[in-house]
Write a protein that holds these residues in place. Sequence first.
Motif, PDB file in Angstrom:
ATOM      1  N   GLN A 245       0.846  -1.400   0.098  1.00  9.61           N
ATOM      2  CA  GLN A 245      -0.080   0.123   0.001  1.00  9.61           C
ATOM      3  C   GLN A 245       0.799   1.185  -0.036  1.00  9.61           C
ATOM      4  O   GLN A 245       2.015   1.368   0.715  1.00  9.61           O
ATOM      5  CB  GLN A 245      -0.877  -0.182   1.242  1.00  9.61           C
ATOM      6  CG  GLN A 245      -1.844   1.141   1.174  1.00  9.61           C
ATOM      7  CD  GLN A 245      -2.877   1.069   2.324  1.00  9.61           C
ATOM      8  OE1 GLN A 245      -3.714  -0.054   2.371  1.00  9.61           O
ATOM      9  NE2 GLN A 245      -2.931   1.781   3.304  1.00  9.61           N
ATOM     10  N   ASP A 246       0.473   2.233  -0.820  1.00 13.24           N
ATOM     11  CA  ASP A 246       1.196   3.428  -0.783  1.00 13.24           C
ATOM     12  C   ASP A 246       0.280   4.836  -0.780  1.00 13.24           C
ATOM     13  O   ASP A 246      -0.801   4.734  -1.111  1.00 13.24           O
ATOM     14  CB  ASP A 246       1.921   3.646  -2.304  1.00 13.24           C
ATOM     15  CG  ASP A 246       2.768   4.692  -2.299  1.00 13.24           C
ATOM     16  OD1 ASP A 246       3.389   5.041  -1.468  1.00 13.24           O
ATOM     17  OD2 ASP A 246       2.859   5.074  -3.528  1.00 13.24           O
ATOM     18  N   ASN A 247       0.885   5.612   0.081  1.00 17.73           N
ATOM     19  CA  ASN A 247       0.312   7.044   0.330  1.00 17.73           C
ATOM     20  C   ASN A 247       1.272   8.128   0.500  1.00 17.73           C
ATOM     21  O   ASN A 247       1.472   8.838   1.315  1.00 17.73           O
ATOM     22  CB  ASN A 247      -0.855   7.007   1.506  1.00 17.73           C
ATOM     23  CG  ASN A 247      -1.695   8.196   1.755  1.00 17.73           C
ATOM     24  OD1 ASN A 247      -1.592   9.105   0.927  1.00 17.73           O
ATOM     25  ND2 ASN A 247      -2.481   8.089   2.821  1.00 17.73           N
ATOM     26  N   SER A 248       2.092   7.965  -0.497  1.00 13.67           N
ATOM     27  CA  SER A 248       3.511   9.192  -0.326  1.00 13.67           C
ATOM     28  C   SER A 248       3.313  10.021  -1.310  1.00 13.67           C
ATOM     29  O   SER A 248       2.385   9.927  -2.481  1.00 13.67           O
ATOM     30  CB  SER A 248       4.662   8.130  -0.760  1.00 13.67           C
ATOM     31  OG  SER A 248       4.585   7.440  -1.913  1.00 13.67           O
ATOM     32  N   THR A 249       4.111  10.844  -1.049  1.00  9.90           N
ATOM     33  CA  THR A 249       4.260  12.141  -2.002  1.00  9.90           C
ATOM     34  C   THR A 249       5.646  12.512  -2.003  1.00  9.90           C
ATOM     35  O   THR A 249       6.238  12.723  -0.938  1.00  9.90           O
ATOM     36  CB  THR A 249       3.301  13.384  -1.524  1.00  9.90           C
ATOM     37  OG1 THR A 249       2.016  13.059  -1.630  1.00  9.90           O
ATOM     38  CG2 THR A 249       3.640  14.633  -2.395  1.00  9.90           C
ATOM     39  N   VAL A 250       6.469  12.824  -3.044  1.00  8.64           N
ATOM     40  CA  VAL A 250       7.630  13.397  -3.004  1.00  8.64           C
ATOM     41  C   VAL A 250       7.925  14.672  -3.836  1.00  8.64           C
ATOM     42  O   VAL A 250       7.122  14.872  -5.054  1.00  8.64           O
ATOM     43  CB  VAL A 250       8.720  12.363  -3.828  1.00  8.64           C
ATOM     44  CG1 VAL A 250      10.468  12.799  -3.690  1.00  8.64           C
ATOM     45  CG2 VAL A 250       8.666  11.064  -3.017  1.00  8.64           C
ATOM     46  N   LEU A 251       8.395  15.779  -3.285  1.00  6.37           N
ATOM     47  CA  LEU A 251       8.509  17.181  -4.014  1.00  6.37           C
ATOM     48  C   LEU A 251      10.017  17.425  -4.166  1.00  6.37           C
ATOM     49  O   LEU A 251      10.796  17.534  -3.368  1.00  6.37           O
ATOM     50  CB  LEU A 251       7.863  18.210  -3.206  1.00  6.37           C
ATOM     51  CG  LEU A 251       6.499  17.929  -2.687  1.00  6.37           C
ATOM     52  CD1 LEU A 251       6.059  18.814  -1.843  1.00  6.37           C
ATOM     53  CD2 LEU A 251       5.487  17.815  -3.960  1.00  6.37           C
ATOM     54  N   TRP A 252      10.355  17.574  -5.482  1.00  6.38           N
ATOM     55  CA  TRP A 252      11.598  17.995  -6.023  1.00  6.38           C
ATOM     56  C   TRP A 252      11.954  19.432  -5.934  1.00  6.38           C
ATOM     57  O   TRP A 252      11.040  19.973  -6.823  1.00  6.38           O
ATOM     58  CB  TRP A 252      12.166  17.168  -7.124  1.00  6.38           C
ATOM     59  CG  TRP A 252      12.571  15.893  -6.842  1.00  6.38           C
ATOM     60  CD1 TRP A 252      13.745  15.255  -6.439  1.00  6.38           C
ATOM     61  CD2 TRP A 252      11.571  14.665  -7.082  1.00  6.38           C
ATOM     62  NE1 TRP A 252      13.632  13.752  -6.401  1.00  6.38           N
ATOM     63  CE2 TRP A 252      12.369  13.539  -6.659  1.00  6.38           C
ATOM     64  CE3 TRP A 252      10.200  14.544  -7.371  1.00  6.38           C
ATOM     65  CZ2 TRP A 252      11.691  12.199  -6.733  1.00  6.38           C
ATOM     66  CZ3 TRP A 252       9.812  13.397  -7.374  1.00  6.38           C
ATOM     67  CH2 TRP A 252      10.501  12.251  -7.268  1.00  6.38           C
ATOM     68  N   CYS A 253      12.475  20.162  -5.394  1.00  7.32           N
ATOM     69  CA  CYS A 253      12.639  21.712  -5.175  1.00  7.32           C
ATOM     70  C   CYS A 253      13.957  22.111  -5.724  1.00  7.32           C
ATOM     71  O   CYS A 253      14.945  21.414  -5.926  1.00  7.32           O
ATOM     72  CB  CYS A 253      12.175  22.103  -3.794  1.00  7.32           C
ATOM     73  SG  CYS A 253      10.723  21.172  -3.225  1.00  7.32           S
ATOM     74  N   GLU A 254      13.942  23.625  -5.703  1.00  5.93           N
ATOM     75  CA  GLU A 254      15.128  24.167  -6.178  1.00  5.93           C
ATOM     76  C   GLU A 254      16.398  23.769  -5.164  1.00  5.93           C
ATOM     77  O   GLU A 254      17.580  23.700  -5.713  1.00  5.93           O
ATOM     78  CB  GLU A 254      14.973  25.632  -6.202  1.00  5.93           C
ATOM     79  CG  GLU A 254      14.066  26.180  -7.142  1.00  5.93           C
ATOM     80  CD  GLU A 254      13.878  27.609  -6.735  1.00  5.93           C
ATOM     81  OE1 GLU A 254      14.146  28.387  -7.883  1.00  5.93           O
ATOM     82  OE2 GLU A 254      13.600  27.923  -5.818  1.00  5.93           O
ATOM     83  N   ASN A 255      16.047  23.397  -4.010  1.00  9.94           N
ATOM     84  CA  ASN A 255      17.117  23.495  -2.890  1.00  9.94           C
ATOM     85  C   ASN A 255      17.234  22.078  -2.275  1.00  9.94           C
ATOM     86  O   ASN A 255      18.075  21.873  -1.263  1.00  9.94           O
ATOM     87  CB  ASN A 255      17.209  24.591  -1.717  1.00  9.94           C
ATOM     88  CG  ASN A 255      16.985  25.814  -2.227  1.00  9.94           C
ATOM     89  OD1 ASN A 255      17.843  26.186  -3.329  1.00  9.94           O
ATOM     90  ND2 ASN A 255      16.351  26.671  -1.709  1.00  9.94           N
TER      91      ASN A 255
END
Length: 339
Positions: A245-255
């Motif tokens: 099961q998956d409930n994940s979020t990944v955000l790639w940002c400038e820094n």
Amino acid sequence: MSKIKVAVVGCGAISKHRHIPEYAWNSNVELVAFVDPIIERAEHYAAQHGGKAYSSYVEMLKQEKVDAVSVCTPNFLHAEVAIAAANAGAHVLVEKPMASTAEEAEAMIAAAKSNGVFLMVGHNQRLMPPHVKAKEILESGKLGKVLTFRTSFGHPGPEGWSVDGRESWFFRKEEAIMGAMGDLGVHKSDLIRWLLADEVAQVAAFVGTLHKEGTDVDDNATCLLRMKSGATGSLVASWTYYKGQDNSTVLWCENGVIKIDTDPNDQVIVELRDGTVERYKLGQIATNEKQTHSGVIDEFVTSIVQGKAPRISGEEGLRALKVILAAFESEATGKVISL
């Protein structure tokens, strides 16, 4: 003040695990009515918590003067019940997706406004501690602008969750209207908008039924989103994550990057470009297998007590809904849909 008199319409799994126990825990609430076409289900909760059992929400609204109503019915009834409750002068908390169409959602918002009551949508992802922490980190500015992202919500499907198992309304299109996208995808369309403080500008999607036999509701969706800021990413909803099961979020940002619910021990991990790593233990995100206090009921009750419009308003629910409706349109037309 006197207690808020609440009726729960629909006594299935979401009422059993979230709405009814969380109202019962809230000292500002008196549960006065339970409604379900299978009257025994309503009677079960009336026996536990007091109040009356009804098989019809129309009859309940005639008989009871309630302050607030939770709408926990199959999706096709959300608008009908919510509008009737608002017209009876009750504040409304409606489960997601708030409606089957944008027109229904707009009618719900209008009914709440014209009757001077609140309309809130049960988008609990915003209230989960890992997401609250991630939002705080993003707002601090240390990561800079979000450039790309992925957000995913998948589990084995409603047959393990619904009180009716494989016979659940979730699998009947005339009642569910939409499948994994209405169940899970709309949570993530709301979450990504809120986390990024941004709106979705364009949607391209593959939405279909890959594995659930005997149903024509979608069990998987993979979407590409472009935000108004230019950030791009993916949104996935699945009822076929039979293992993992998956409930994940990944955000790639400038820094750097922020990872939410990708690690079993640390629910938020920040990795900065300078090599710094920050880890936060904030408690697991609620899942069907592991129920935790959702915060939705407390948020709704607090808004009524304080007389303040709920943060997760009908308007917010409509914006999240429009994203998934665009995904269905993209699947049907083979085109990128602009919002």
